[in-house]
Design an enzyme around this catalytic site. Structure first.
Site, mmCIF file in Angstrom:
data_model
loop_
_atom_site.group_PDB
_atom_site.id
_atom_site.type_symbol
_atom_site.label_atom_id
_atom_site.label_comp_id
_atom_site.label_asym_id
_atom_site.label_seq_id
_atom_site.Cartn_x
_atom_site.Cartn_y
_atom_site.Cartn_z
ATOM 1 N N GLU A 52 -41.192 -29.496 5.124
ATOM 2 C CA GLU A 52 -40.259 -30.466 5.732
ATOM 3 C C GLU A 52 -40.989 -31.736 6.178
ATOM 4 O O GLU A 52 -40.850 -32.172 7.325
ATOM 5 C CB GLU A 52 -39.471 -29.848 6.889
ATOM 6 N N ASP A 110 -41.498 -17.930 9.416
ATOM 7 C CA ASP A 110 -42.601 -18.565 8.681
ATOM 8 C C ASP A 110 -43.657 -17.496 8.434
ATOM 9 O O ASP A 110 -44.051 -16.779 9.359
ATOM 10 C CB ASP A 110 -43.180 -19.715 9.495
ATOM 11 N N ASN A 149 -37.389 -18.950 5.760
ATOM 12 C CA ASN A 149 -36.026 -18.925 6.317
ATOM 13 C C ASN A 149 -35.413 -17.530 6.282
ATOM 14 O O ASN A 149 -34.197 -17.368 6.142
ATOM 15 C CB ASN A 149 -35.133 -19.950 5.605
ATOM 16 N N ASN A 160 -44.155 -25.754 9.274
ATOM 17 C CA ASN A 160 -42.971 -26.586 9.048
ATOM 18 C C ASN A 160 -42.997 -27.648 10.139
ATOM 19 O O ASN A 160 -42.708 -27.369 11.311
ATOM 20 C CB ASN A 160 -41.684 -25.756 9.095
ATOM 21 N N ASP A 208 -39.640 -27.803 15.614
ATOM 22 C CA ASP A 208 -38.988 -26.574 16.070
ATOM 23 C C ASP A 208 -39.708 -25.320 15.552
ATOM 24 O O ASP A 208 -39.351 -24.206 15.928
ATOM 25 C CB ASP A 208 -37.483 -26.555 15.746
ATOM 26 N N HIS A 209 -40.739 -25.509 14.708
ATOM 27 C CA HIS A 209 -41.551 -24.392 14.210
ATOM 28 C C HIS A 209 -42.964 -24.458 14.781
ATOM 29 O O HIS A 209 -43.489 -25.546 15.039
ATOM 30 C CB HIS A 209 -41.688 -24.452 12.691
ATOM 31 N N ASP A 229 -42.121 -21.762 5.138
ATOM 32 C CA ASP A 229 -40.896 -21.433 5.852
ATOM 33 C C ASP A 229 -40.002 -20.693 4.873
ATOM 34 O O ASP A 229 -39.431 -21.307 3.972
ATOM 35 C CB ASP A 229 -40.230 -22.724 6.353
#
Length: 262
Positions: free
Chosen positions: A34, A223, A149, A7, A252-253, A147
């Site tokens: 993303e 993930d 989530n 991501n 952020d991943h 991802d």
DNA sequence: ATGGTCGATCGTCGA
């Protein structure tokens, strides 16, 4: 065959990080989520110059998934069946190298437990189950990276007490993820790093930008690479490229990857 | 503690 999923939180804002990571780790196939741009805004050329075929499912500003492959790409699918009104770019599937089907998946975040988007997330898992039931009957291996989530268990959460019943860990979301495992998928990281033996704090894939989440290792493992039985039989290595999260201007991943034999 | 930090886009949403 090395398959990585990341991501990237905007492919245009992160192009330098993407290229540096790809040159350093040399994946055969990259599954991005993303990407946050229309297909025509996607930086194809620099990635094609590295030897990759680029397949994009774009959307303005939000979502967006892509597959980058050094191997042949065939039989591309650009949406998840089950809701013709869903226009969000969250799913892209293709056969790479002739013998392996891959999907780049961006499961809805869900916004807040009980929100309309939360129920969209739960329905999305039902659509994944229905579609994968079909795909798992195919002859080739199948690897779904993305991802999700969802942190599948409390071992995947830095502070399970703080997170109790929060987004990404509710029993309903976990049931959605688990319904995929019940179809026959294996979680590549957990095959090689079982919960009761691994240093689970080394396996997080996401850390909040806020409150210095990464430097405190306040992370979640959300993930995942899910492997069909055939793909699971080929599993050789898997890991998380945590160093990418420590670099300048990071997503952020962190990427998650696996190596399959052949 | 309802904050905080990013990215797309340019006031505010989504994560």
């Amino acid at each position: 065959m090395k398959i990585a999923s990341w991501n990237i939180n905007s492919v245009r804002a992160r192009l330098d990080n993407l290229i540096a990571w790809m040159q350093e780790t040399d994946p055969d196939v990259v599954l991005l989520q993303e990407t946050k741009c229309l297909a025509e805004q996607f930086p194809r050329e620099p990635l094609e110059n590295l030897g990759y075929t680029v397949v994009v499912k774009g959307q303005k500003s939000y979502n967006g998934v892509a597959i980058l492959s050094k191997l042949t790409v065939e039989d591309v699918r650009t949406s998840l069946p089950g809701d013709e009104n869903d226009v969000e770019a969250r799913y892209l599937e293709a056969v790479v190298g002739g013998n392996t089907r891959v999907a780049s998946l961006y499961v809805p975040n869900g916004q807040e437990v009980g929100a309309e988007k939360y129920f969209y997330k739960l329905r999305f898992f039902e659509r994944l189950s229905a579609h994968f039931k079909d795909v798992l009957s195919y002859k080739e291996s199948f690897v779904v990276g993305g991802d999700y989530n969802v942190a599948p268990t409390d071992y995947d959460v830095y502070d399970p007490i703080l997170f109790k019943n929060r987004l990404s860990v509710t029993p309903q979301e976990r049931a959605g993820f688990h319904s995929l495992l019940n179809l026959g998928f294996q979680d590549a990281i957990r095959v090689l790093y079982p919960e009761d033996k691994a240093d689970n704090t080394a396996l997080y894939t996401w850390w909040d930008y806020r409150q210095a989440g990464f430097s405190k290792n306040h992370g979640l493992r959300i993930d995942h690479l899910l492997l069909s039985p055939q793909a699971g039989g080929r599993l050789f290595e898997a890991g998380i490229d945590r160093f990418v999260r420590a670099q300048v201007k990071p997503s952020d991943h962190a990427p998650v990857w696996c190596v399959l034999k052949q």
